[in-house]
Write a protein that holds these residues in place. Structure first.
Motif, mmCIF file in Angstrom:
data_model
loop_
_atom_site.group_PDB
_atom_site.id
_atom_site.type_symbol
_atom_site.label_atom_id
_atom_site.label_comp_id
_atom_site.label_asym_id
_atom_site.label_seq_id
_atom_site.Cartn_x
_atom_site.Cartn_y
_atom_site.Cartn_z
ATOM 1 N N ALA A 556 -23.041 -6.766 46.329
ATOM 2 C CA ALA A 556 -23.129 -6.409 47.613
ATOM 3 C C ALA A 556 -21.553 -6.891 48.318
ATOM 4 N N THR A 557 -21.110 -5.983 49.289
ATOM 5 C CA THR A 557 -19.949 -6.353 50.025
ATOM 6 C C THR A 557 -20.273 -6.825 51.454
ATOM 7 N N ALA A 558 -19.312 -7.402 52.116
ATOM 8 C CA ALA A 558 -19.827 -8.234 53.261
ATOM 9 C C ALA A 558 -20.217 -7.204 54.321
ATOM 10 N N ASN A 559 -19.899 -5.980 54.340
ATOM 11 C CA ASN A 559 -20.326 -5.072 55.493
ATOM 12 C C ASN A 559 -21.784 -4.243 54.987
ATOM 13 N N GLY A 560 -22.456 -4.830 53.891
ATOM 14 C CA GLY A 560 -23.543 -4.160 53.627
ATOM 15 C C GLY A 560 -23.447 -2.928 52.572
ATOM 16 N N ALA A 561 -22.198 -2.650 52.293
ATOM 17 C CA ALA A 561 -22.203 -1.503 51.095
ATOM 18 C C ALA A 561 -22.207 -2.033 49.899
ATOM 19 N N PHE A 562 -21.835 -1.191 48.837
ATOM 20 C CA PHE A 562 -22.072 -1.583 47.360
ATOM 21 C C PHE A 562 -20.597 -1.616 46.702
ATOM 22 N N GLN A 563 -20.328 -2.856 46.016
ATOM 23 C CA GLN A 563 -19.230 -2.369 44.825
ATOM 24 C C GLN A 563 -19.627 -2.272 43.634
ATOM 25 N N ILE A 564 -19.098 -1.096 42.925
ATOM 26 C CA ILE A 564 -19.736 -0.781 41.621
ATOM 27 C C ILE A 564 -18.425 -1.089 40.416
ATOM 28 N N GLU A 565 -18.582 -1.814 39.573
ATOM 29 C CA GLU A 565 -17.698 -1.610 38.512
ATOM 30 C C GLU A 565 -18.256 -1.064 37.180
ATOM 31 N N LEU A 566 -17.483 -0.248 36.562
ATOM 32 C CA LEU A 566 -17.937 0.541 35.497
ATOM 33 C C LEU A 566 -17.325 0.143 34.346
ATOM 34 N N SER A 567 -17.950 0.101 33.144
ATOM 35 C CA SER A 567 -17.280 -0.369 31.757
ATOM 36 C C SER A 567 -18.112 0.172 30.701
ATOM 37 N N ASN A 568 -17.646 0.295 29.641
ATOM 38 C CA ASN A 568 -18.392 0.598 28.311
ATOM 39 C C ASN A 568 -18.079 -0.503 27.394
ATOM 40 N N GLN A 569 -18.751 -0.365 26.209
ATOM 41 C CA GLN A 569 -18.843 -1.493 25.254
ATOM 42 C C GLN A 569 -17.706 -1.524 24.427
ATOM 43 N N VAL A 570 -17.120 -0.171 24.286
ATOM 44 C CA VAL A 570 -15.895 -0.246 23.443
ATOM 45 C C VAL A 570 -14.632 -0.265 24.144
ATOM 46 N N ALA A 571 -14.652 -0.165 25.448
ATOM 47 C CA ALA A 571 -13.546 0.048 26.257
ATOM 48 C C ALA A 571 -12.422 1.255 25.726
ATOM 49 N N PHE A 572 -13.180 2.381 25.426
ATOM 50 C CA PHE A 572 -12.365 3.457 24.967
ATOM 51 C C PHE A 572 -12.996 4.833 25.804
ATOM 52 N N GLY A 573 -12.190 5.623 25.858
ATOM 53 C CA GLY A 573 -12.419 6.963 26.772
ATOM 54 C C GLY A 573 -12.280 6.887 28.183
ATOM 55 N N THR A 574 -12.363 7.915 28.858
ATOM 56 C CA THR A 574 -12.146 8.088 30.457
ATOM 57 C C THR A 574 -13.721 8.089 31.065
ATOM 58 N N ILE A 575 -13.932 7.078 31.623
ATOM 59 C CA ILE A 575 -15.358 7.078 32.422
ATOM 60 C C ILE A 575 -15.218 7.874 33.717
ATOM 61 N N ARG A 576 -15.844 9.087 33.888
ATOM 62 C CA ARG A 576 -15.673 9.956 35.164
ATOM 63 C C ARG A 576 -16.980 9.842 35.987
ATOM 64 N N TYR A 577 -16.857 9.956 37.157
ATOM 65 C CA TYR A 577 -18.080 9.552 38.127
ATOM 66 C C TYR A 577 -18.341 10.841 39.068
ATOM 67 N N THR A 578 -19.531 11.028 39.293
ATOM 68 C CA THR A 578 -19.677 11.808 40.814
ATOM 69 C C THR A 578 -20.443 10.843 41.671
ATOM 70 N N THR A 579 -20.615 11.064 43.132
ATOM 71 C CA THR A 579 -21.431 10.538 44.104
ATOM 72 C C THR A 579 -22.419 11.306 44.666
ATOM 73 N N ASP A 580 -22.537 12.527 44.373
ATOM 74 C CA ASP A 580 -23.661 13.439 44.889
ATOM 75 C C ASP A 580 -24.629 13.578 44.134
ATOM 76 N N GLY A 581 -24.862 12.962 43.025
ATOM 77 C CA GLY A 581 -26.100 13.161 42.214
ATOM 78 C C GLY A 581 -25.753 14.320 40.980
ATOM 79 N N SER A 582 -24.438 15.050 41.077
ATOM 80 C CA SER A 582 -24.247 15.865 39.955
ATOM 81 C C SER A 582 -23.718 15.456 38.546
ATOM 82 N N ASP A 583 -24.004 15.902 37.628
ATOM 83 C CA ASP A 583 -23.479 15.655 36.340
ATOM 84 C C ASP A 583 -22.121 15.598 36.073
ATOM 85 N N PRO A 584 -21.318 14.539 35.781
ATOM 86 C CA PRO A 584 -19.923 14.503 35.753
ATOM 87 C C PRO A 584 -19.543 15.555 34.673
#
Length: 778
Positions: A556-584
């Motif tokens: 949680a952040t101070a203003n009630g929002a969320f902070q999200i950290e992304l990672s993967n097990q092998v630290a390889f590749g590029t993690i890409r994301y969307t915030t509208d529910g669609s597939d990356p």
């Protein structure tokens, strides 16, 4: 078209200057070789390439023409099936073949399994001393024709150069446990195909178990009439269709011969394992005189270690000799495994006859008696020209194994001390440490990871397996003849689960067994994995993407929002994301730093390779008022602080199965630092799982029940701290699948951020409670 070979020197340049216009034009570089396992020596020239397109001619020269014709035809079929190129095998010597397989017994190639591939202006030449070597050359050539980013059906350019290759170890194996769960002949053939494409050459076929005897032995028909069936307990009933229909399966002699023949065509040696004197409850169920109690047990429905051992006397040894005689008729392998692991000797110790036998032989203990029994079996195999193979358990106990026995060392702890002891005693050793090469172990702590025993055996752990025990001299190290992965199937009821467990960890096993130690490079291995994963997809393999899958860490952040950290097990590749529910997609926003989002958002993320290949299925994190007030069991710790097992629940209405993190025998979880300000209500989703965990029963933790059906309790600060909620289990006791429980939460004074202990009361041996999810609300 008889010749489709083009030299492409200019294609190795990134920029080509057009003299007439002075304009710089980008030209694709020749795809780099991406080979797995890494060859002993790969020498790309750095310029030039040969193009392979539809209609290219494949020719066979030299010795063993009939075998080589078959290898060439299977290679052409593999290329057509996976990348859509239609090559043509010449039935006679072609004038200008594009690809040539040449078997020359006098060729300067290292090892009978070795080969050389030369790619130049003349085409591609695969040279070997034997068809076996040519087969492995064909596997590497197939990989050259499926480079990173290949397009199905499009011509492929293969960079010029020379590959000189041969295996590091003679034994490159996968164990398949057909005793706990039966696999069809068709599925075993698929597995053999896929093994051979990873240059594995031994299938250790575990055919007898407490839970089922799987091989037809005509002299002893009850072994399969009785021993091949067990009651359909727990999830087995979903496989049979009813708890009233037994779980059965065995392989006829004809089917065993068919599998052996099929494997031999792919240069895989099928080594049968008849496990004894332990793991024999199914045999004793078929013929009670094989046991020491005189009683007939049922074929075991539990997992673990059963105490039903074979009786170590002459009558039993005659039975074993008869069985092994039939096994040797079916399996031409030089090696026969007689098991020898996990022999729980409580029945032996309680038997006056067995104790008398031990004293008659002037033996000091039951471990020595097992050693005597094993020696009798080994002598029978040796007399028939076979080499006995067995597990390292007796070495762990301090007993002596037959001098000629090959030892499979699965106790990898304490710096491989058991394997080191075996080689110092003069045994050849196969390294198969459970800590890293038992592929039944789950691969990550992700909430959607498949079921399996703890602890996790990750892709990195598999790759970094120690294959030469610390402290071994150069001479002693030569006693290590190979490596082996274990596909144990207690919790692996389907072939789909087997694929998930084996792939991609088989790639690490492949490289351990084949590539020289100087080629061991984790980062290089990761760079070559995207092309390998693309090949898996083309072969129809449903591999685990656990190592590359995005994990979400939400705060949680101070203003009630969320902070999200992304990672993967092998630290390889590029993690890409969307915030509208669609597939990356590979054009979606790349993750570079923690993301801040308001509530009521849906974050979806997937990992992509440098060439744009989607390495993983998308994962989803919903962000709303329950996000920080809820936990799946995968995000909770066990009260014992031991790694949890991943257990599978019953099939849901949607057809999927939930996976639970459970400390077997101790239905207790910890949630440290739970944010409880203002919390007034809790909902829990739980399921009762049939107890079938065998020797785990002795360590079961029983908690006092407040009512007859028991309940879940939530305590603050510790498991004996203030009671926050009690959720009775009466409604869930008879439910099939998941149940929803809810209760009011009685918050103590000073509530805020508190450590929580959550447990189920009662005896877990009456039914192991699993926690799917708990959600607090205000």
């Amino acid at each position: 078209m008889s010749r489709i070979v083009t030299s492409k020197f200019s294609r190795c340049l990134v920029i080509v200057w057009l003299a007439t216009t002075g304009v710089a034009v980008a030209v694709p570089a020749v795809p780099q070789w991406s080979l797995l396992p890494q060859p002993a020596k790969a020498s790309p020239i750095g310029s030039g390439a040969t193009e392979i397109a539809n209609g290219a001619v494949v020719s066979v020269h030299g010795a063993d023409r009939q075998q080589m014709q078959s290898i060439a035809e299977r290679f052409v079929q593999r290329v057509a099936d996976t990348n859509g190129l239609n090559l043509r095998v010449a039935t006679t010597d072609a004038a200008h073949p594009v690809i040539t397989f040449d078997v020359n017994p006098n060729a300067g190639i290292t090892d009978d399994a070795g080969y050389r591939i030369t790619v130049d202006d003349s085409g591609i030449l695969v040279t070997a001393r034997t068809p076996r070597g040519a087969f492995y050359g064909s596997v590497t050539l197939w990989q050259l024709l499926t480079p990173p980013g290949w397009t199905r059906g499009a011509p492929v350019e293969v960079a010029h150069g020379v590959i000189d290759d041969h295996p590091r170890f003679a034994w490159r194996a996968l164990l398949l446990d057909s005793g706990r769960h039966y696999q069809s002949v068709a599925d075993i053939k698929k597995l053999i195909d896929w093994m051979s494409l990873n240059k594995l050459n031994v299938l250790l076929w575990h055919l007898t178990e407490d839970q089922g005897w799987r091989l037809e032995i005509p002299k002893y028909p009850e072994l399969t009439k009785i021993g091949a069936c067990r009651k359909a307990v727990g999830l087995d009933s979903e496989l049979t269709g009813s708890a009233d229909l037994p779980y059965c399966g065995f392989y006829t002699e004809a089917e065993a011969r068919d599998i052996v023949r099929y494997a031999a065509e792919r240069y895989v040696d099928v080594v049968p394992e008849i496990d004894l004197p332990g793991h024999s409850q199914a045999a004793v169920a078929a013929y009670p005189w094989l046991g020491v109690t005189g009683k007939r047990p049922s074929v075991w429905t539990d997992w673990g270690v059963s105490p039903w051992l074979l009786k170590p006397d002459e009558k039993t040894l005659q039975f074993v000799d008869d069985v092994l005689d039939e096994v040797m008729r079916l399996f031409p392998s030089r090696y026969i495994s007689m098991g020898g692991d996990e022999a729980d000797k409580q029945q032996w110790n309680a038997s006056p006859d067995v104790r008398a036998q031990m004293h008659k032989l002037s033996l000091a203990n039951m471990d020595q008696l097992q050693g005597w029994f094993t020696n009798q079996v080994a002598e029978h195999l040796i007399k028939h020209g076979r080499t006995p193979v067995g597990w390292d358990d007796e070495l762990v106990a301090g007993a002596t194994l037959p001098a000629s026995e090959v030892v499979m060392s699965w106790h990898g702890n304490d710096n491989e001390r058991v394997a080191l002891a075996a080689i110092k005693q003069g045994h050849d050793v196969v390294m198969t440490p459970q800590e890293s090469l038992y592929f039944d172990h789950y691969q990550s702590d992700l909430p959607d990871e498949w079921q399996g025993p703890p602890p996790a055996a990750t892709l990195r752990q598999a790759y970094d397996t120690v294959v030469i025990p610390n402290g071994a001299s150069a001479t002693e190290a030569q006693r290590i003849i190979g490596v082996q992965g274990g596909l144990w199937t207690e919790q692996m009821p389907t072939f789909a689960h087997g694929q998930h467990a084996v792939f991609p960890r088989i790639a690490a096993l492949s490289e351990l067994g084949w590539s020289p130690s100087s080629a061991h490079d984790w980062n290089g291995f990761l760079q070559r994995m995207p092309a390998e994963l693309a090949r898996y997809r083309a072969l129809g393999i449903d591999y685990a993407d656990s190592a590359f899958a995005p994990a979400f860490h939400v705060t949680a952040t101070a203003n009630g929002a969320f902070q999200i950290e992304l990672s993967n097990q092998v630290a390889f590749g590029t993690i890409r994301y969307t915030t509208d529910g669609s597939d990356p997609t590979n054009q979606s926003t790349p993750y570079a730093q923690p993301i801040t989002l308001p509530g009521n958002a849906t974050l979806r993320a997937a990992t992509f390779a440098p060439d744009g290949l989607e390495l993983t299925a998308p994962r989803t994190q919903v962000l709303d008022e329950t996000t920080l007030l809820s936990r799946d069991s995968s995000a909770l710790a066990t009260c014992s602080k031991q790694p949890a097992s991943h257990l599978e629940g019953g099939k849901s209405a949607r057809g999927s199965r939930p996976i639970y993190s459970v400390d077997i025998g101790n239905a207790c979880w910890l949630w440290p630092q739970a944010p409880l300000n203002g919390v007034k209500h809790v909902v829990m989703t739980v399921e009762r799982i049939t107890w079938r965990f065998g020797d785990e029963a002795k360590d079961a933790v029983v908690r006092r029940k407040a009512n007859a059906s028991g309940e879940f309790e939530i305590h603050a600060d510790s498991c004996t701290g203030p009671l926050l909620a009690r959720l009775p289990l009466e409604s869930a006791m008879q439910a099939k699948g998941q149940s929803r429980l809810d209760a009011k939460v009685a918050m103590p004074a000073g509530a805020g951020v508190r450590n929580l202990c959550v447990f189920a009361t009662g005896d877990p041996r009456d039914g192991q409670w699993a926690l799917a999810r708990m959600v607090f609300s205000k």
